[in-house]
Design a protein around this motif. Structure first.
Motif, PDB file in Angstrom:
ATOM      1  N   ASP A 138       0.841  -1.204   0.000  1.00 18.66           N
ATOM      2  CA  ASP A 138       0.000   0.000   0.000  1.00 18.66           C
ATOM      3  C   ASP A 138       0.876   1.253   0.000  1.00 18.66           C
ATOM      4  OD1 ASP A 138      -2.231  -1.585   0.060  1.00 18.66           O
ATOM      5  OD2 ASP A 138      -2.672  -1.238   2.183  1.00 18.66           O
ATOM      6  N   ASP A 162       0.963   3.945  -3.069  1.00 16.96           N
ATOM      7  CA  ASP A 162       0.630   5.341  -2.789  1.00 16.96           C
ATOM      8  C   ASP A 162       1.795   6.255  -3.154  1.00 16.96           C
ATOM      9  OD1 ASP A 162      -1.749   4.340  -1.855  1.00 16.96           O
ATOM     10  OD2 ASP A 162      -1.389   4.849   0.253  1.00 16.96           O
ATOM     11  N   ARG A 199       1.596   9.316  -5.818  1.00 17.57           N
ATOM     12  CA  ARG A 199       1.966  10.674  -5.376  1.00 17.57           C
ATOM     13  C   ARG A 199       3.129  11.227  -6.189  1.00 17.57           C
ATOM     14  NH1 ARG A 199       2.282   8.623  -0.496  1.00 17.57           N
ATOM     15  NH2 ARG A 199       0.346   8.565   0.628  1.00 17.57           N
ATOM     16  N   VAL A 254      -4.080  10.092  -4.390  1.00 13.19           N
ATOM     17  CA  VAL A 254      -4.190   8.663  -4.108  1.00 13.19           C
ATOM     18  C   VAL A 254      -5.646   8.234  -3.944  1.00 13.19           C
ATOM     19  CG1 VAL A 254      -3.599   6.841  -2.457  1.00 13.19           C
ATOM     20  CG2 VAL A 254      -1.876   8.530  -3.119  1.00 13.19           C
ATOM     21  N   ARG A 281      -7.573   5.718  -6.512  1.00 11.11           N
ATOM     22  CA  ARG A 281      -8.116   4.449  -6.008  1.00 11.11           C
ATOM     23  C   ARG A 281      -9.597   4.344  -6.334  1.00 11.11           C
ATOM     24  NH1 ARG A 281      -6.784   5.005  -0.829  1.00 11.11           N
ATOM     25  NH2 ARG A 281      -4.731   4.169  -1.307  1.00 11.11           N
ATOM     26  N   ASP A 295      -8.179  -0.192  -0.426  1.00  7.93           N
ATOM     27  CA  ASP A 295      -7.107  -0.686  -1.286  1.00  7.93           C
ATOM     28  C   ASP A 295      -7.251  -2.143  -1.664  1.00  7.93           C
ATOM     29  OD1 ASP A 295      -4.160   1.032  -0.157  1.00  7.93           O
ATOM     30  OD2 ASP A 295      -6.146   1.772  -0.580  1.00  7.93           O
TER      31      ASP A 295
END
Length: 151
Positions: free
Chosen positions: A103, A107, A111, A117, A121, A143
């Motif tokens: 995760d 992320d 970024r 993010v 998602r 996620d």
């Protein structure tokens, strides 16, 4: 063009995941398989269908995870031709550690490309839902463990 970009992005993210996960003895495909098995044992054919990989690809991933003690295969009692795969306690521990690492990595990638993010998602979840996979990754709109493995 968009389809090729999406496929390329998935491969690049998977390679990044594999670089980070290799040190822990698991591949991206292995992590996705562990996540699927965390929902309960399953037959190899059903797993391959759910993960959208060939049975041969799945068998290789299962064999690797079995040799490291993260999954176990058993002969199905009602149908002795069928093999059932289940995650072991060692596999559950690895999944918990790797999910956080994955995760964070994903992320970080989004970024670094200037993306939001949460919005990214949500867009991916909407795409998956629209395409009808029906697999929300066992979570309520949060996620996924990096998406489905590819063959």
């Amino acid at each position: 063009m968009t389809g090729r970009l999406l496929a390329t992005a998935a491969r690049v993210v998977e390679h990044r995941w594999n670089e980070r996960l290799r040190d822990c003895g698991v591949s991206h495909a292995g992590l996705v398989l562990l996540h699927s098995l965390s929902q309960g044992p399953s037959g190899q054919r059903e797993l391959a269908g759910r993960l959208r990989v060939t049975e041969q690809t799945l068998a290789r991933t299962v064999a690797t995870l079995e040799s490291s003690g993260h999954v176990a295969r058993h002969q199905d009692q009602p149908d002795r031709r069928r093999r059932t795969v289940e995650i072991t306690p060692t596999g559950l521990d690895l999944l918990a550690r790797m999910s956080d690492i994955g995760d964070d990595l994903t992320d970080e990638i989004v970024r670094s490309a200037g993306g939001d993010v949460a919005a990214f998602r949500q867009g991916l979840l909407a795409l998956v839902d629209h395409l009808g996979s029906g697999d929300r990754f066992g979570q309520s709109g949060t996620d996924a463990p990096g998406g489905a493995a590819t063959s």
